[in-house]
Design a protein around this motif. Structure first.
Motif, PDB file in Angstrom:
ATOM      1  N   GLY A  95       7.930  76.101 -31.330  1.00  0.00           N
ATOM      2  CA  GLY A  95       7.429  74.993 -32.133  1.00  0.00           C
ATOM      3  C   GLY A  95       7.892  75.133 -33.571  1.00  0.00           C
ATOM      4  O   GLY A  95       7.895  76.242 -34.117  1.00  0.00           O
ATOM      5  N   VAL A  96       8.302  74.006 -34.152  1.00  0.00           N
ATOM      6  CA  VAL A  96       8.778  73.993 -35.531  1.00  0.00           C
ATOM      7  C   VAL A  96       8.121  72.838 -36.278  1.00  0.00           C
ATOM      8  O   VAL A  96       8.131  71.704 -35.791  1.00  0.00           O
ATOM      9  CB  VAL A  96      10.316  73.814 -35.607  1.00  0.00           C
ATOM     10  N   ALA A  97       7.546  73.129 -37.439  1.00  0.00           N
ATOM     11  CA  ALA A  97       7.004  72.106 -38.332  1.00  0.00           C
ATOM     12  C   ALA A  97       7.910  72.013 -39.555  1.00  0.00           C
ATOM     13  O   ALA A  97       8.396  73.031 -40.050  1.00  0.00           O
ATOM     14  CB  ALA A  97       5.586  72.473 -38.761  1.00  0.00           C
ATOM     15  N   ALA A  98       8.119  70.784 -40.016  1.00  0.00           N
ATOM     16  CA  ALA A  98       9.019  70.565 -41.156  1.00  0.00           C
ATOM     17  C   ALA A  98       8.615  69.298 -41.896  1.00  0.00           C
ATOM     18  O   ALA A  98       7.961  68.424 -41.326  1.00  0.00           O
ATOM     19  CB  ALA A  98      10.460  70.436 -40.661  1.00  0.00           C
ATOM     20  N   PRO A  99       9.025  69.203 -43.160  1.00  0.00           N
ATOM     21  CA  PRO A  99       8.755  67.962 -43.885  1.00  0.00           C
ATOM     22  C   PRO A  99       9.402  66.742 -43.209  1.00  0.00           C
ATOM     23  O   PRO A  99       8.843  65.655 -43.217  1.00  0.00           O
ATOM     24  CB  PRO A  99       9.363  68.197 -45.265  1.00  0.00           C
ATOM     25  N   HIS A 100      10.585  66.939 -42.575  1.00  0.00           N
ATOM     26  CA  HIS A 100      11.313  65.843 -41.942  1.00  0.00           C
ATOM     27  C   HIS A 100      11.811  66.266 -40.559  1.00  0.00           C
ATOM     28  O   HIS A 100      12.087  67.440 -40.314  1.00  0.00           O
ATOM     29  CB  HIS A 100      12.497  65.413 -42.810  1.00  0.00           C
ATOM     30  N   ARG A 101      11.967  65.306 -39.658  1.00  0.00           N
ATOM     31  CA  ARG A 101      12.284  65.579 -38.253  1.00  0.00           C
ATOM     32  C   ARG A 101      13.630  66.261 -38.031  1.00  0.00           C
ATOM     33  O   ARG A 101      13.758  67.097 -37.151  1.00  0.00           O
ATOM     34  CB  ARG A 101      12.183  64.310 -37.419  1.00  0.00           C
ATOM     35  N   ASP A 102      14.649  65.893 -38.805  1.00  0.00           N
ATOM     36  CA  ASP A 102      15.974  66.445 -38.556  1.00  0.00           C
ATOM     37  C   ASP A 102      15.974  67.968 -38.641  1.00  0.00           C
ATOM     38  O   ASP A 102      16.523  68.645 -37.771  1.00  0.00           O
ATOM     39  CB  ASP A 102      16.991  65.848 -39.528  1.00  0.00           C
ATOM     40  N   ALA A 103      15.342  68.499 -39.658  1.00  0.00           N
ATOM     41  CA  ALA A 103      15.286  69.959 -39.805  1.00  0.00           C
ATOM     42  C   ALA A 103      14.506  70.591 -38.664  1.00  0.00           C
ATOM     43  O   ALA A 103      14.866  71.663 -38.161  1.00  0.00           O
ATOM     44  CB  ALA A 103      14.661  70.331 -41.145  1.00  0.00           C
ATOM     45  N   ALA A 104      13.433  69.924 -38.229  1.00  0.00           N
ATOM     46  CA  ALA A 104      12.635  70.452 -37.118  1.00  0.00           C
ATOM     47  C   ALA A 104      13.472  70.518 -35.841  1.00  0.00           C
ATOM     48  O   ALA A 104      13.459  71.526 -35.126  1.00  0.00           O
ATOM     49  CB  ALA A 104      11.385  69.597 -36.907  1.00  0.00           C
ATOM     50  N   PHE A 105      14.209  69.450 -35.543  1.00  0.00           N
ATOM     51  CA  PHE A 105      15.065  69.437 -34.352  1.00  0.00           C
ATOM     52  C   PHE A 105      16.151  70.513 -34.430  1.00  0.00           C
ATOM     53  O   PHE A 105      16.375  71.254 -33.465  1.00  0.00           O
ATOM     54  CB  PHE A 105      15.739  68.068 -34.174  1.00  0.00           C
ATOM     55  N   ARG A 106      16.834  70.586 -35.567  1.00  0.00           N
ATOM     56  CA  ARG A 106      17.932  71.547 -35.705  1.00  0.00           C
ATOM     57  C   ARG A 106      17.426  72.988 -35.623  1.00  0.00           C
ATOM     58  O   ARG A 106      18.046  73.838 -34.985  1.00  0.00           O
ATOM     59  CB  ARG A 106      18.707  71.302 -36.998  1.00  0.00           C
ATOM     60  N   ALA A 107      16.300  73.273 -36.257  1.00  0.00           N
ATOM     61  CA  ALA A 107      15.747  74.625 -36.221  1.00  0.00           C
ATOM     62  C   ALA A 107      15.297  74.996 -34.809  1.00  0.00           C
ATOM     63  O   ALA A 107      15.513  76.127 -34.361  1.00  0.00           O
ATOM     64  CB  ALA A 107      14.582  74.749 -37.200  1.00  0.00           C
ATOM     65  N   CYS A 108      14.692  74.058 -34.115  1.00  0.00           N
ATOM     66  CA  CYS A 108      14.238  74.323 -32.746  1.00  0.00           C
ATOM     67  C   CYS A 108      15.426  74.677 -31.847  1.00  0.00           C
ATOM     68  O   CYS A 108      15.376  75.637 -31.084  1.00  0.00           O
ATOM     69  CB  CYS A 108      13.476  73.117 -32.216  1.00  0.00           C
ATOM     70  N   ARG A 109      16.500  73.918 -31.959  1.00  0.00           N
ATOM     71  CA  ARG A 109      17.706  74.180 -31.167  1.00  0.00           C
ATOM     72  C   ARG A 109      18.306  75.540 -31.527  1.00  0.00           C
ATOM     73  O   ARG A 109      18.721  76.310 -30.658  1.00  0.00           O
ATOM     74  CB  ARG A 109      18.734  73.066 -31.396  1.00  0.00           C
ATOM     75  N   TYR A 110      18.345  75.846 -32.807  1.00  0.00           N
ATOM     76  CA  TYR A 110      18.856  77.137 -33.255  1.00  0.00           C
ATOM     77  C   TYR A 110      18.048  78.273 -32.635  1.00  0.00           C
ATOM     78  O   TYR A 110      18.619  79.240 -32.106  1.00  0.00           O
ATOM     79  CB  TYR A 110      18.801  77.222 -34.784  1.00  0.00           C
ATOM     80  N   VAL A 111      16.737  78.166 -32.677  1.00  0.00           N
ATOM     81  CA  VAL A 111      15.871  79.244 -32.180  1.00  0.00           C
ATOM     82  C   VAL A 111      16.079  79.475 -30.688  1.00  0.00           C
ATOM     83  O   VAL A 111      16.264  80.622 -30.258  1.00  0.00           O
ATOM     84  CB  VAL A 111      14.385  78.967 -32.511  1.00  0.00           C
ATOM     85  N   ILE A 112      16.089  78.432 -29.862  1.00  0.00           N
ATOM     86  CA  ILE A 112      16.260  78.659 -28.420  1.00  0.00           C
ATOM     87  C   ILE A 112      17.652  79.225 -28.119  1.00  0.00           C
ATOM     88  O   ILE A 112      17.798  80.132 -27.302  1.00  0.00           O
ATOM     89  CB  ILE A 112      15.960  77.410 -27.562  1.00  0.00           C
ATOM     90  N   ASP A 113      18.660  78.719 -28.793  1.00  0.00           N
ATOM     91  CA  ASP A 113      20.009  79.239 -28.551  1.00  0.00           C
ATOM     92  C   ASP A 113      20.113  80.719 -28.921  1.00  0.00           C
ATOM     93  O   ASP A 113      20.717  81.511 -28.182  1.00  0.00           O
ATOM     94  CB  ASP A 113      21.049  78.436 -29.329  1.00  0.00           C
ATOM     95  N   GLU A 114      19.515  81.111 -30.037  1.00  0.00           N
ATOM     96  CA  GLU A 114      19.583  82.511 -30.468  1.00  0.00           C
ATOM     97  C   GLU A 114      18.716  83.414 -29.586  1.00  0.00           C
ATOM     98  O   GLU A 114      19.099  84.550 -29.300  1.00  0.00           O
ATOM     99  CB  GLU A 114      19.190  82.637 -31.937  1.00  0.00           C
ATOM    100  N   ILE A 115      17.570  82.940 -29.149  1.00  0.00           N
ATOM    101  CA  ILE A 115      16.749  83.732 -28.223  1.00  0.00           C
ATOM    102  C   ILE A 115      17.550  84.037 -26.968  1.00  0.00           C
ATOM    103  O   ILE A 115      17.595  85.179 -26.506  1.00  0.00           O
ATOM    104  CB  ILE A 115      15.430  83.002 -27.878  1.00  0.00           C
ATOM    105  N   LYS A 116      18.200  83.012 -26.416  1.00  0.00           N
ATOM    106  CA  LYS A 116      18.993  83.199 -25.193  1.00  0.00           C
ATOM    107  C   LYS A 116      20.131  84.207 -25.398  1.00  0.00           C
ATOM    108  O   LYS A 116      20.460  84.958 -24.497  1.00  0.00           O
ATOM    109  CB  LYS A 116      19.576  81.859 -24.735  1.00  0.00           C
ATOM    110  N   LYS A 117      20.726  84.217 -26.573  1.00  0.00           N
ATOM    111  CA  LYS A 117      21.852  85.112 -26.857  1.00  0.00           C
ATOM    112  C   LYS A 117      21.418  86.542 -27.173  1.00  0.00           C
ATOM    113  O   LYS A 117      22.102  87.492 -26.800  1.00  0.00           O
ATOM    114  CB  LYS A 117      22.651  84.605 -28.061  1.00  0.00           C
ATOM    115  N   ARG A 118      20.315  86.706 -27.903  1.00  0.00           N
ATOM    116  CA  ARG A 118      20.061  87.984 -28.570  1.00  0.00           C
ATOM    117  C   ARG A 118      18.824  88.754 -28.125  1.00  0.00           C
ATOM    118  O   ARG A 118      18.753  89.966 -28.358  1.00  0.00           O
ATOM    119  CB  ARG A 118      19.953  87.735 -30.073  1.00  0.00           C
ATOM    120  N   VAL A 119      17.847  88.092 -27.550  1.00  0.00           N
ATOM    121  CA  VAL A 119      16.592  88.785 -27.221  1.00  0.00           C
ATOM    122  C   VAL A 119      16.727  89.441 -25.842  1.00  0.00           C
ATOM    123  O   VAL A 119      17.124  88.786 -24.878  1.00  0.00           O
ATOM    124  CB  VAL A 119      15.395  87.808 -27.276  1.00  0.00           C
TER     125      VAL A 119
END
Length: 141
Positions: A95-119
């Motif tokens: 889950g990501v909270a942000a002042p605006h939706r674009d940052a929330a969407f981009r951060a959410c995608r970044y987090v799942i992609d990095e979890i899949k790669k690195r955790v």
């Protein structure tokens, strides 16, 4: 504050979402990864997730810290299950909270992609034919 959790029980997405509520956040984006009933054409009954928890939590937290620094977001949390999950259960929640939706969407995608790669999390699929097999978690789909 630890924002990345490994869970051995069901994910409470309502509680996780609630902890992200901020007056300055105008957007919220979440991702739920579910156990699906087929993989590569094979019927799946469930998945056992195994993790090296100390490293998984440390690396997961690093990813969330990176998201906070990289994107204009207010907060981010994530959890990944371990143990046996049946079809339909939540394996990962972000889950990501942000002042605006674009940052929330981009951060959410970044987090799942990095979890899949690195955790360090491994999945062992259990098939309807009684067989089981290890499957790579690092695909970006």
């Amino acid at each position: 504050m630890t924002r990345f959790l490994m869970a051995d029980g069901p994910v409470d997405s309502v509680a996780l979402r609630t902890c992200l509520l901020r007056a300055e956040a105008g957007g919220f984006c979440s991702f739920e990864g579910w156990v699906r009933q087929t993989n590569d054409g094979r019927p799946v009954l469930g998945i056992t997730y195994e993790a090296y928890a100390p490293l998984a939590v440390t690396e997961g937290q690093t990813i969330l810290d990176e998201a906070l620094a990289r994107f204009d977001i207010t907060d981010v949390v994530a959890t990944h299950r371990s143990g046996y999950l049946r079809v339909g259960e939540i394996a990962v929640w972000i889950g990501v909270a942000a002042p605006h939706r674009d940052a929330a969407f981009r951060a959410c995608r970044y987090v799942i992609d990095e979890i899949k790669k690195r955790v360090p999390i491994w999945k062992h699929e259990h098939y309807a034919d009684g067989k089981a097999g290890w499957v790579a978690c690092h695909r970006s789909e």
